[in-house]
Design a protein around this motif. Sequence first.
Motif, PDB file in Angstrom:
ATOM      1  N   SER A  87       0.853  -1.185   0.000  1.00 39.76           N
ATOM      2  CA  SER A  87       0.000   0.000   0.000  1.00 39.76           C
ATOM      3  C   SER A  87       0.887   1.233   0.000  1.00 39.76           C
ATOM      4  CB  SER A  87      -0.930   0.019   1.229  1.00 39.76           C
ATOM      5  OG  SER A  87      -0.176   0.051   2.416  1.00 39.76           O
ATOM      6  N   GLY A  88       0.282   2.372  -0.290  1.00 43.06           N
ATOM      7  CA  GLY A  88       1.008   3.631  -0.198  1.00 43.06           C
ATOM      8  C   GLY A  88       1.396   4.252  -1.514  1.00 43.06           C
ATOM      9  N   GLY A  89       1.167   3.561  -2.619  1.00 37.39           N
ATOM     10  CA  GLY A  89       1.490   4.145  -3.916  1.00 37.39           C
ATOM     11  C   GLY A  89       0.531   5.263  -4.271  1.00 37.39           C
ATOM     12  N   GLY A  90       0.867   5.976  -5.335  1.00 40.03           N
ATOM     13  CA  GLY A  90      -0.003   7.060  -5.774  1.00 40.03           C
ATOM     14  C   GLY A  90       0.702   7.965  -6.747  1.00 40.03           C
ATOM     15  N   VAL A  91       0.107   9.116  -6.965  1.00 44.50           N
ATOM     16  CA  VAL A  91       0.651  10.125  -7.866  1.00 44.50           C
ATOM     17  C   VAL A  91       1.195  11.276  -7.029  1.00 44.50           C
ATOM     18  CG1 VAL A  91       0.159  11.696  -9.764  1.00 44.50           C
ATOM     19  CG2 VAL A  91      -1.029   9.489  -9.639  1.00 44.50           C
ATOM     20  N   VAL A  92       2.411  11.680  -7.327  1.00 44.81           N
ATOM     21  CA  VAL A  92       3.056  12.746  -6.570  1.00 44.81           C
ATOM     22  C   VAL A  92       3.876  13.601  -7.529  1.00 44.81           C
ATOM     23  CG1 VAL A  92       5.082  11.339  -6.028  1.00 44.81           C
ATOM     24  CG2 VAL A  92       4.439  13.219  -4.508  1.00 44.81           C
ATOM     25  N   GLN A  93       4.047  14.858  -7.190  1.00 44.48           N
ATOM     26  CA  GLN A  93       4.860  15.727  -8.028  1.00 44.48           C
ATOM     27  C   GLN A  93       6.338  15.483  -7.775  1.00 44.48           C
ATOM     28  OE1 GLN A  93       3.531  19.782  -7.318  1.00 44.48           O
ATOM     29  NE2 GLN A  93       2.144  19.649  -9.077  1.00 44.48           N
ATOM     30  N   SER A  94       7.137  15.826  -8.758  1.00 39.38           N
ATOM     31  CA  SER A  94       8.585  15.709  -8.632  1.00 39.38           C
ATOM     32  C   SER A  94       9.055  16.461  -7.385  1.00 39.38           C
ATOM     33  CB  SER A  94       9.242  16.297  -9.883  1.00 39.38           C
ATOM     34  OG  SER A  94      10.633  16.173  -9.812  1.00 39.38           O
ATOM     35  N   GLY A  95       9.920  15.804  -6.603  1.00 40.76           N
ATOM     36  CA  GLY A  95      10.387  16.384  -5.352  1.00 40.76           C
ATOM     37  C   GLY A  95       9.577  15.971  -4.147  1.00 40.76           C
ATOM     38  N   GLY A  96       8.447  15.324  -4.383  1.00 44.63           N
ATOM     39  CA  GLY A  96       7.576  14.906  -3.297  1.00 44.63           C
ATOM     40  C   GLY A  96       8.018  13.604  -2.646  1.00 44.63           C
ATOM     41  N   SER A  97       7.203  13.135  -1.721  1.00 44.18           N
ATOM     42  CA  SER A  97       7.522  11.933  -0.951  1.00 44.18           C
ATOM     43  C   SER A  97       6.338  10.976  -0.921  1.00 44.18           C
ATOM     44  CB  SER A  97       7.884  12.311   0.492  1.00 44.18           C
ATOM     45  OG  SER A  97       9.025  13.111   0.554  1.00 44.18           O
ATOM     46  N   LEU A  98       6.663   9.712  -0.795  1.00 45.45           N
ATOM     47  CA  LEU A  98       5.670   8.664  -0.566  1.00 45.45           C
ATOM     48  C   LEU A  98       6.275   7.642   0.387  1.00 45.45           C
ATOM     49  CD1 LEU A  98       4.226   7.882  -4.121  1.00 45.45           C
ATOM     50  CD2 LEU A  98       2.985   8.908  -2.213  1.00 45.45           C
ATOM     51  N   ARG A  99       5.415   6.967   1.129  1.00 43.66           N
ATOM     52  CA  ARG A  99       5.864   5.879   1.988  1.00 43.66           C
ATOM     53  C   ARG A  99       5.080   4.623   1.626  1.00 43.66           C
ATOM     54  NH1 ARG A  99       4.849   4.612   8.332  1.00 43.66           N
ATOM     55  NH2 ARG A  99       6.896   3.733   8.864  1.00 43.66           N
ATOM     56  N   LEU A 100       5.801   3.636   1.123  1.00 39.23           N
ATOM     57  CA  LEU A 100       5.181   2.365   0.783  1.00 39.23           C
ATOM     58  C   LEU A 100       5.239   1.428   1.977  1.00 39.23           C
ATOM     59  CD1 LEU A 100       6.667   1.715  -2.775  1.00 39.23           C
ATOM     60  CD2 LEU A 100       4.687   3.103  -2.129  1.00 39.23           C
ATOM     61  N   SER A 101       4.213   0.607   2.101  1.00 36.51           N
ATOM     62  CA  SER A 101       4.180  -0.417   3.148  1.00 36.51           C
ATOM     63  C   SER A 101       3.866  -1.758   2.516  1.00 36.51           C
ATOM     64  CB  SER A 101       3.096  -0.103   4.188  1.00 36.51           C
ATOM     65  OG  SER A 101       3.315   1.133   4.809  1.00 36.51           O
ATOM     66  N   CYS A 102       4.328  -2.812   3.146  1.00 35.21           N
ATOM     67  CA  CYS A 102       4.009  -4.162   2.693  1.00 35.21           C
ATOM     68  C   CYS A 102       3.898  -5.041   3.933  1.00 35.21           C
ATOM     69  CB  CYS A 102       5.076  -4.696   1.758  1.00 35.21           C
ATOM     70  SG  CYS A 102       4.784  -6.399   1.216  1.00 35.21           S
ATOM     71  N   LYS A 103       2.738  -5.655   4.077  1.00 37.41           N
ATOM     72  CA  LYS A 103       2.489  -6.490   5.252  1.00 37.41           C
ATOM     73  C   LYS A 103       2.344  -7.938   4.841  1.00 37.41           C
ATOM     74  CE  LYS A 103      -0.584  -7.153   9.217  1.00 37.41           C
ATOM     75  NZ  LYS A 103       0.565  -7.236  10.148  1.00 37.41           N
ATOM     76  N   ALA A 104       3.017  -8.800   5.581  1.00 35.14           N
ATOM     77  CA  ALA A 104       2.917 -10.235   5.353  1.00 35.14           C
ATOM     78  C   ALA A 104       1.943 -10.842   6.355  1.00 35.14           C
ATOM     79  CB  ALA A 104       4.280 -10.891   5.505  1.00 35.14           C
ATOM     80  N   SER A 105       1.118 -11.765   5.872  1.00 30.84           N
ATOM     81  CA  SER A 105       0.185 -12.457   6.749  1.00 30.84           C
ATOM     82  C   SER A 105       0.089 -13.909   6.339  1.00 30.84           C
ATOM     83  CB  SER A 105      -1.195 -11.796   6.693  1.00 30.84           C
ATOM     84  OG  SER A 105      -1.728 -11.860   5.389  1.00 30.84           O
ATOM     85  N   GLY A 106      -0.455 -14.720   7.249  1.00 23.54           N
ATOM     86  CA  GLY A 106      -0.602 -16.139   6.960  1.00 23.54           C
ATOM     87  C   GLY A 106       0.335 -16.960   7.831  1.00 23.54           C
ATOM     88  N   ARG A 107       0.722 -18.087   7.294  1.00 22.35           N
ATOM     89  CA  ARG A 107       1.557 -19.017   8.053  1.00 22.35           C
ATOM     90  C   ARG A 107       3.014 -18.595   7.918  1.00 22.35           C
ATOM     91  NH1 ARG A 107       1.135 -25.389   6.858  1.00 22.35           N
ATOM     92  NH2 ARG A 107       2.182 -24.737   4.953  1.00 22.35           N
ATOM     93  N   ILE A 108       3.557 -18.000   8.976  1.00 20.37           N
ATOM     94  CA  ILE A 108       4.925 -17.494   8.958  1.00 20.37           C
ATOM     95  C   ILE A 108       5.657 -18.045  10.171  1.00 20.37           C
ATOM     96  CG2 ILE A 108       6.392 -15.448   9.047  1.00 20.37           C
ATOM     97  CD1 ILE A 108       4.023 -13.894   7.782  1.00 20.37           C
ATOM     98  N   TYR A 109       6.642 -18.871   9.931  1.00 22.34           N
ATOM     99  CA  TYR A 109       7.479 -19.373  11.024  1.00 22.34           C
ATOM    100  C   TYR A 109       8.632 -18.407  11.271  1.00 22.34           C
ATOM    101  CZ  TYR A 109      10.436 -22.571  13.713  1.00 22.34           C
ATOM    102  OH  TYR A 109      11.216 -23.135  14.681  1.00 22.34           O
ATOM    103  N   THR A 110       9.350 -18.086  10.227  1.00 23.76           N
ATOM    104  CA  THR A 110      10.390 -17.060  10.299  1.00 23.76           C
ATOM    105  C   THR A 110      10.353 -16.222   9.026  1.00 23.76           C
ATOM    106  OG1 THR A 110      12.019 -18.614   9.419  1.00 23.76           O
ATOM    107  CG2 THR A 110      11.990 -18.303  11.794  1.00 23.76           C
ATOM    108  N   LEU A 111      10.601 -14.940   9.189  1.00 27.42           N
ATOM    109  CA  LEU A 111      10.639 -14.020   8.064  1.00 27.42           C
ATOM    110  C   LEU A 111      12.051 -13.475   7.978  1.00 27.42           C
ATOM    111  CD1 LEU A 111       7.894 -11.383   7.261  1.00 27.42           C
ATOM    112  CD2 LEU A 111      10.280 -11.157   6.567  1.00 27.42           C
ATOM    113  N   HIS A 112      12.697 -13.692   6.893  1.00 30.80           N
ATOM    114  CA  HIS A 112      14.095 -13.336   6.758  1.00 30.80           C
ATOM    115  C   HIS A 112      14.214 -11.982   6.066  1.00 30.80           C
ATOM    116  CE1 HIS A 112      15.406 -17.283   8.296  1.00 30.80           C
ATOM    117  NE2 HIS A 112      14.241 -17.652   7.800  1.00 30.80           N
TER     118      HIS A 112
END
Length: 121
Positions: free
Chosen positions: A7-32
């Motif tokens: 999540s977090g994508g979008g349209v921004v003007q040159s020089g601007g900022s965005l913060r992307l996020s990515c969440k993992a869910s489900g069966r997770i024993y270890t996340l490397h």
Amino acid sequence: QVQLVESGGGVVQSGGSLRLSCKASGRIYTLHAWSWYRQTPGKQRELVASITSGSGTIHLESAKGRFTISRDNAKNTVYLQMNSLKPEDTAGYYCNAKIRETWSNPITDYWGLGTQVTVSS
């Protein structure tokens, strides 16, 4: 089963900022390691940044000083803070996680479906 949702994508003007996020869910024993990749039509997917389980990081040369990858292990989430965005940063951004689902499973690559970042000049 494991799912990654960006999540977090979008349209921004040159020089601007965005913060992307990515969440993992489900069966997770270890996340490397986590990684962010980007891709534009007709081009190969390229690595933007990676962060290890020990929080060691690498960044694409053109992203150094502008992009920062970080992770929240308690939330199984990775972030990509993108500052001073340029039109050439326009791409689909995809997160990748190396996850072991159970103690006996191998470490496997999982991918999100991507989030579009468009930087206008």
